[in-house]
Motif scaffolding. Structure first.
Motif, PDB file in Angstrom:
ATOM      1  N   ASN A 180      -1.172 -14.350 -12.768  1.00 13.08           N
ATOM      2  CA  ASN A 180      -0.339 -13.190 -12.469  1.00 13.08           C
ATOM      3  C   ASN A 180       0.677 -12.967 -13.587  1.00 13.08           C
ATOM      4  N   TYR A 181       1.290 -14.044 -14.063  1.00 17.51           N
ATOM      5  CA  TYR A 181       2.264 -13.948 -15.141  1.00 17.51           C
ATOM      6  C   TYR A 181       1.614 -13.363 -16.399  1.00 17.51           C
ATOM      7  N   TYR A 182       0.455 -13.896 -16.798  1.00 19.46           N
ATOM      8  CA  TYR A 182      -0.217 -13.404 -17.999  1.00 19.46           C
ATOM      9  C   TYR A 182      -0.655 -11.948 -17.847  1.00 19.46           C
ATOM     10  N   LEU A 183      -1.085 -11.570 -16.664  1.00 18.79           N
ATOM     11  CA  LEU A 183      -1.478 -10.185 -16.421  1.00 18.79           C
ATOM     12  C   LEU A 183      -0.279  -9.244 -16.565  1.00 18.79           C
ATOM     13  N   ARG A 184       0.863  -9.626 -16.004  1.00 19.49           N
ATOM     14  CA  ARG A 184       2.073  -8.804 -16.118  1.00 19.49           C
ATOM     15  C   ARG A 184       2.530  -8.688 -17.568  1.00 19.49           C
ATOM     16  N   VAL A 185       2.487  -9.788 -18.300  1.00 23.83           N
ATOM     17  CA  VAL A 185       2.865  -9.749 -19.717  1.00 23.83           C
ATOM     18  C   VAL A 185       1.923  -8.831 -20.484  1.00 23.83           C
ATOM     19  N   ALA A 186       0.631  -8.917 -20.208  1.00 19.46           N
ATOM     20  CA  ALA A 186      -0.343  -8.057 -20.892  1.00 19.46           C
ATOM     21  C   ALA A 186      -0.095  -6.585 -20.573  1.00 19.46           C
ATOM     22  N   LEU A 187       0.163  -6.262 -19.315  1.00 19.83           N
ATOM     23  CA  LEU A 187       0.412  -4.871 -18.937  1.00 19.83           C
ATOM     24  C   LEU A 187       1.700  -4.343 -19.548  1.00 19.83           C
ATOM     25  N   ASP A 188       2.677  -5.210 -19.756  1.00 21.77           N
ATOM     26  CA  ASP A 188       3.914  -4.773 -20.400  1.00 21.77           C
ATOM     27  C   ASP A 188       3.720  -4.497 -21.890  1.00 21.77           C
ATOM     28  N   GLN A 189       2.615  -4.940 -22.472  1.00 16.92           N
ATOM     29  CA  GLN A 189       2.321  -4.680 -23.879  1.00 16.92           C
ATOM     30  C   GLN A 189       1.638  -3.328 -24.087  1.00 16.92           C
ATOM     31  N   VAL A 190       1.167  -2.703 -23.011  1.00 20.52           N
ATOM     32  CA  VAL A 190       0.495  -1.411 -23.100  1.00 20.52           C
ATOM     33  C   VAL A 190       1.526  -0.339 -23.439  1.00 20.52           C
ATOM     34  N   ALA A 191       1.215   0.515 -24.414  1.00 16.13           N
ATOM     35  CA  ALA A 191       2.160   1.539 -24.850  1.00 16.13           C
ATOM     36  C   ALA A 191       2.369   2.626 -23.791  1.00 16.13           C
ATOM     37  N   ASP A 192       1.323   2.952 -23.036  1.00 14.25           N
ATOM     38  CA  ASP A 192       1.443   3.958 -21.978  1.00 14.25           C
ATOM     39  C   ASP A 192       2.083   3.337 -20.748  1.00 14.25           C
ATOM     40  N   GLY A 193       2.673   4.198 -19.934  1.00 13.23           N
ATOM     41  CA  GLY A 193       3.181   3.741 -18.657  1.00 13.23           C
ATOM     42  C   GLY A 193       2.017   3.465 -17.723  1.00 13.23           C
ATOM     43  N   VAL A 194       2.038   2.337 -17.047  1.00 15.52           N
ATOM     44  CA  VAL A 194       1.008   1.982 -16.071  1.00 15.52           C
ATOM     45  C   VAL A 194       1.689   1.870 -14.719  1.00 15.52           C
ATOM     46  N   VAL A 195       1.194   2.648 -13.757  1.00 15.18           N
ATOM     47  CA  VAL A 195       1.750   2.650 -12.407  1.00 15.18           C
ATOM     48  C   VAL A 195       0.599   2.469 -11.427  1.00 15.18           C
ATOM     49  N   ILE A 196       0.766   1.563 -10.485  1.00 15.57           N
ATOM     50  CA  ILE A 196      -0.207   1.384  -9.402  1.00 15.57           C
ATOM     51  C   ILE A 196       0.473   1.833  -8.125  1.00 15.57           C
ATOM     52  N   VAL A 197      -0.160   2.773  -7.418  1.00 19.13           N
ATOM     53  CA  VAL A 197       0.433   3.319  -6.190  1.00 19.13           C
ATOM     54  C   VAL A 197      -0.505   3.069  -5.020  1.00 19.13           C
ATOM     55  N   GLU A 198       0.076   3.061  -3.822  1.00 19.98           N
ATOM     56  CA  GLU A 198      -0.701   2.832  -2.608  1.00 19.98           C
ATOM     57  C   GLU A 198      -1.709   3.960  -2.404  1.00 19.98           C
ATOM     58  N   SER A 199      -2.741   3.670  -1.630  1.00 19.76           N
ATOM     59  CA  SER A 199      -3.820   4.638  -1.418  1.00 19.76           C
ATOM     60  C   SER A 199      -3.417   5.793  -0.515  1.00 19.76           C
ATOM     61  N   GLU A 200      -2.482   5.557   0.388  1.00 20.68           N
ATOM     62  CA  GLU A 200      -2.011   6.602   1.297  1.00 20.68           C
ATOM     63  C   GLU A 200      -0.494   6.564   1.322  1.00 20.68           C
ATOM     64  N   ALA A 201       0.094   7.733   1.482  1.00 22.84           N
ATOM     65  CA  ALA A 201       1.549   7.816   1.528  1.00 22.84           C
ATOM     66  C   ALA A 201       2.061   7.300   2.857  1.00 22.84           C
ATOM     67  N   SER A 202       2.936   6.308   2.803  1.00 19.26           N
ATOM     68  CA  SER A 202       3.567   5.831   4.025  1.00 19.26           C
ATOM     69  C   SER A 202       4.674   6.784   4.460  1.00 19.26           C
ATOM     70  N   ASP A 203       5.206   7.557   3.500  1.00 19.14           N
ATOM     71  CA  ASP A 203       6.217   8.582   3.772  1.00 19.14           C
ATOM     72  C   ASP A 203       5.739   9.880   3.128  1.00 19.14           C
ATOM     73  N   PRO A 204       5.333  10.877   3.934  1.00 19.40           N
ATOM     74  CA  PRO A 204       4.800  12.118   3.366  1.00 19.40           C
ATOM     75  C   PRO A 204       5.783  12.831   2.426  1.00 19.40           C
ATOM     76  N   LYS A 205       7.068  12.670   2.648  1.00 25.56           N
ATOM     77  CA  LYS A 205       8.058  13.352   1.817  1.00 25.56           C
ATOM     78  C   LYS A 205       8.088  12.794   0.387  1.00 25.56           C
ATOM     79  N   SER A 206       8.028  11.471   0.250  1.00 24.88           N
ATOM     80  CA  SER A 206       8.112  10.875  -1.085  1.00 24.88           C
ATOM     81  C   SER A 206       6.743  10.591  -1.697  1.00 24.88           C
ATOM     82  N   GLY A 207       5.679  10.682  -0.924  1.00 24.57           N
ATOM     83  CA  GLY A 207       4.335  10.453  -1.452  1.00 24.57           C
ATOM     84  C   GLY A 207       3.996   8.977  -1.496  1.00 24.57           C
ATOM     85  N   PRO A 208       2.827   8.663  -2.071  1.00 28.24           N
ATOM     86  CA  PRO A 208       2.420   7.259  -2.168  1.00 28.24           C
ATOM     87  C   PRO A 208       3.457   6.432  -2.929  1.00 28.24           C
TER      88      PRO A 208
END
Length: 185
Positions: free
Chosen positions: A29-57
């Motif tokens: 997990n640590y190595y994966l997080r370090v690797a993702l922090d090296q990516v120049a683009d922003g990487v965001v993982i969001v839930e599959s369904e919105a738990s709050d319709p107002k704010s979205g996933p």
């Protein structure tokens, strides 16, 4: 259904194997997080369904680049924010949510352009959002992975700045600061 043995009836060898497995997962997990922090683009993982319709996933994970693009502290990240909190307005929220839906329908991928709202400066920036729907082996939607990168300005609208004189340290410092901020954005 297979039940796991209680810890009181587990052998010391089985407990040692479990602890070793947990330690290996923590390291991976640590190595994966370090690797993702090296990516120049922003990487965001969001839930599959919105738990709050107002704010979205909700954001489950973001790398440092995504946090910096959004004007958040890279250490704190964007976890817990809704996608609608990251875009500049209702029109962009609708566009992005439509892109999530189209990613599910179009083989798992879709791309759109939306304004990313800066949490620090409140000045939105046009960004390209590349949405990937993540499915398990049984085609159940697990989450969405989104790459966020600043939209490229057209060549005609790019301003050409003249280089400051070699002895003008203040101007050189200001130009370097602007270039560094542009590289972070």
């Amino acid at each position: 259904m297979i039940s796991s043995p209680s810890t009181s009836s587990a052998t010391p060898a089985a407990l040692a194997d479990l602890e070793q497995g947990m330690e290996q997962l923590k390291i991976a997990n640590y190595y994966l997080r370090v690797a993702l922090d090296q990516v120049a683009d922003g990487v965001v993982i969001v839930e599959s369904e919105a738990s709050d319709p107002k704010s979205g996933p909700k954001v489950l994970f973001s790398n440092a680049a995504a946090a910096m693009l959004a004007g958040a502290d890279p250490e704190a990240g964007l976890r817990g924010l809704g996608l609608n909190d990251l875009v500049a307005g209702d029109r962009d929220a609708t566009t992005l949510l439509k892109s999530l839906r189209l990613a599910m329908e179009n083989g798992g991928c879709h791309e759109c352009e939306c304004q990313l709202q800066s949490l620090r400066t409140q000045v939105p920036a046009l960004c390209k959002w590349r949405v990937r729907a993540v499915f398990n082996s049984m085609r159940k939607l697990l989450n969405f992975t989104i790459l966020i990168s600043p939209a490229q300005a057209s060549a005609g609208s790019a301003k050409t700045e003249t280089k400051p004189a070699a002895d003008d340290l203040d101007a050189q410092s200001e130009l370097l600061r602007k270039e560094n901020l542009a590289a972070l954005a």
